[in-house]
Design a protein around this motif. Structure first.
Motif, PDB file in Angstrom:
ATOM      1  N   VAL A  23      39.846  62.152  15.690  1.00  0.00           N
ATOM      2  CA  VAL A  23      39.611  63.378  16.452  1.00  0.00           C
ATOM      3  C   VAL A  23      38.864  63.042  17.733  1.00  0.00           C
ATOM      4  O   VAL A  23      38.174  62.025  17.834  1.00  0.00           O
ATOM      5  CB  VAL A  23      38.804  64.415  15.639  1.00  0.00           C
ATOM      6  CG1 VAL A  23      39.546  64.821  14.386  1.00  0.00           C
ATOM      7  CG2 VAL A  23      37.406  63.890  15.296  1.00  0.00           C
ATOM      8  N   ALA A  26      34.778  65.933  21.112  1.00  0.00           N
ATOM      9  CA  ALA A  26      34.468  67.363  21.184  1.00  0.00           C
ATOM     10  C   ALA A  26      34.751  68.077  19.875  1.00  0.00           C
ATOM     11  O   ALA A  26      34.193  69.149  19.614  1.00  0.00           O
ATOM     12  CB  ALA A  26      35.271  68.008  22.310  1.00  0.00           C
ATOM     13  N   ASP A  27      35.596  67.500  19.023  1.00  0.00           N
ATOM     14  CA  ASP A  27      35.939  68.119  17.745  1.00  0.00           C
ATOM     15  C   ASP A  27      35.252  67.434  16.563  1.00  0.00           C
ATOM     16  O   ASP A  27      35.578  67.737  15.410  1.00  0.00           O
ATOM     17  CB  ASP A  27      37.457  68.063  17.537  1.00  0.00           C
ATOM     18  CG  ASP A  27      38.215  68.818  18.610  1.00  0.00           C
ATOM     19  OD1 ASP A  27      37.744  69.898  19.011  1.00  0.00           O
ATOM     20  OD2 ASP A  27      39.261  68.317  19.061  1.00  0.00           O
ATOM     21  N   ARG A  31      31.835  66.893  11.166  1.00  0.00           N
ATOM     22  CA  ARG A  31      32.735  66.053  10.391  1.00  0.00           C
ATOM     23  C   ARG A  31      31.960  64.871   9.814  1.00  0.00           C
ATOM     24  O   ARG A  31      30.775  64.656  10.101  1.00  0.00           O
ATOM     25  CB  ARG A  31      33.897  65.551  11.267  1.00  0.00           C
ATOM     26  CG  ARG A  31      34.694  66.647  11.954  1.00  0.00           C
ATOM     27  CD  ARG A  31      35.349  67.609  10.986  1.00  0.00           C
ATOM     28  NE  ARG A  31      36.396  66.983  10.189  1.00  0.00           N
ATOM     29  CZ  ARG A  31      37.674  66.912  10.554  1.00  0.00           C
ATOM     30  NH1 ARG A  31      38.054  67.422  11.724  1.00  0.00           N
ATOM     31  NH2 ARG A  31      38.573  66.346   9.761  1.00  0.00           N
ATOM     32  N   ARG A 171      36.632  59.120  20.911  1.00  0.00           N
ATOM     33  CA  ARG A 171      37.394  59.493  19.720  1.00  0.00           C
ATOM     34  C   ARG A 171      36.795  58.763  18.527  1.00  0.00           C
ATOM     35  O   ARG A 171      36.351  57.606  18.659  1.00  0.00           O
ATOM     36  CB  ARG A 171      38.878  59.137  19.858  1.00  0.00           C
ATOM     37  CG  ARG A 171      39.583  59.846  21.004  1.00  0.00           C
ATOM     38  CD  ARG A 171      41.085  59.632  20.975  1.00  0.00           C
ATOM     39  NE  ARG A 171      41.722  60.310  19.847  1.00  0.00           N
ATOM     40  CZ  ARG A 171      42.044  61.591  19.840  1.00  0.00           C
ATOM     41  NH1 ARG A 171      41.790  62.362  20.884  1.00  0.00           N
ATOM     42  NH2 ARG A 171      42.628  62.145  18.788  1.00  0.00           N
TER      43      ARG A 171
END
Length: 415
Positions: A23, A26-27, A31, A171
């Motif tokens: 991902v 920013a996402d 997580r 990422r």
């Protein structure tokens, strides 16, 4: 009925990280890292000034108070440092250090002298001694290239995002979120905002579980109200399986009453029962099974606090394993006041963590623990679990404390 730790072992037996996803940064908030993160560059990437002031090439001797220095250039953040034979430069915080510079004197410790000749370089006088190396951030002082900065299984919170962004990571590989479906039983359940019929109650547990699933790092795929209808229950499970869920949660209908149909409904599907009944308080009637299709089912009792305890202490260890995380760390604090429980039961109480008058943190069990009471739970900041081998836990005994979610530690409140 089996013991609590045996129930967790049965639920998590063979559970592993579900899958890996990549991902954008920013996402990545909220997580869980699927692999170690190794820095590819130094942090800071170059020697730079820790504050606004004057950079000096003091030739490794202390620059003495009263000494005067001619300023030849000004260096700002983002500039290329000059390559000259000068000995003093104006410099801004974060600006790269000239190769010859070995100390930075903050603006508060210099006196700017008036210039009496047109074109003369500005001069400064030091108000205090300046030692070599002062106020300089050295390359790699924080992070070195090749250094492991975050471990697999780390929860990515705001501080971890700051580190990842600072080291140039855009990422990351994270664990796939477990997919969860919720089936709420009970014909008396009415959604919030709808008028209550005679004998009806508002559905408190579905919104709670939807939020708790997200807070635990999973994804709620489906929420269904199935009443007390077995056909609706089976159809909702089929719909959840078609959407690739890993876990089906149900609330209510797992005890031994006339309307407690969930155990028989799962048996009719050929589900493998892992347990039905756990020696825990509250929430003893909890049920767990594995469907023939592979998904897990956990049937939680319907009382709100029983639902909350079952989710926090049985479901969350399973979600944690699916996220590729190590078992939750054990945290213990002394009990503020003596507490009675039932020997042989894993007792989970809500409460607060507070400092006493001398600043010592203690676990305070809330007075009202009835499984139907929502207000006292809303005022809690932690879960507190008591030893199972005795019916009375004395003040000062060490007890385990837990956050409301496995991903965040318990919080404390002022005295």
């Amino acid at each position: 009925m089996i013991g609590y730790h045996e129930a967790v072992a049965r639920l998590t037996d063979g559970a592993r990280r579900l899958a890996v996803q990549q991902v954008a940064l920013a996402d990545a908030f909220g997580r869980v890292l699927a692999g170690d993160v190794v820095a590819t560059l130094a942090l800071p990437p170059f020697d730079n000034a820790a504050m606004d002031g004057v950079a000096l090439a003091s030739t490794d001797r202390a620059a003495r108070a009263g000494s005067e220095w001619a300023i030849v250039a000004r260096i700002g953040a983002g500039d290329t440092p000059p390559h000259d034979d000068a000995s003093a430069w104006d410099i801004m915080t974060g600006a790269p250090l000239p190769a010859r510079a070995d100390t930075v004197v903050p603006v508060e410790r210099i006196d700017r002298l008036p210039s009496h000749t047109l074109g003369q370089a500005p001069r400064v006088r030091l108000l205090a001694d300046a030692l070599p190396g002062a106020n300089i951030r050295r390359r790699g002082e924080d992070v070195l290239p090749g250094q492991r900065v975050l471990d697999a299984g780390t929860f990515i919170d705001t501080a971890q995002l700051l580190l990842l962004a600072g080291t140039g990571v855009d990422r990351v590989e994270v664990a796939r979120r477990p997919r969860v479906a919720l089936l709420a039983t009970g014909r008396e359940i009415v959604a919030a905002g709808e008028p209550l019929p005679a004998g009806g109650i508002h559905d408190a547990t579905s919104p709670y579980l939807a939020a708790s699933v997200a807070a635990a790092g999973a994804e709620m795929i489906q929420v269904s109200h199935v009443g007390d209808d077995v056909a609706n229950f089976q159809a909702a499970i089929d719909a959840a399986l078609s959407r690739g869920v890993d876990l089906v949660l149900s609330t209510g209908a797992v005890s031994k009453g006339c309307y407690d149909f969930v155990p028989d409904a799962l048996a009719a599907r050929g589900a493998e029962r892992l347990f039905h009944g756990v020696a825990m308080r509250p929430g003893k009637p909890v049920l767990a099974a594995r469907l023939r299709e592979g998904a897990m089912v956990v049937g939680l009792p319907g009382n709100p606090l029983s639902t909350a305890v079952g989710f926090r202490f049985l479901v969350e260890p399973l979600l944690r394993a699916w996220l590729g995380m190590a078992p939750e760390p054990v945290r213990r604090l002394p009990l503020a006041a003596a507490c009675d429980t039932r020997a042989g039961l894993h007792a989970a109480f809500h409460g607060t963590l507070r400092c006493d008058s001398e600043g010592r943190l203690q676990a305070c069990v809330a007075d009202a623990q009835a499984s139907f009471r929502l207000l006292p739970f809303s005022q809690s900041s932690a879960w507190i679990t008591l030893p199972e081998d005795t019916a009375r836990i004395q003040a000062g005994a060490l007890v385990q404390v837990h956050g409301h979610s496995h991903l965040r530690p318990p919080s404390w409140m002022p005295a």
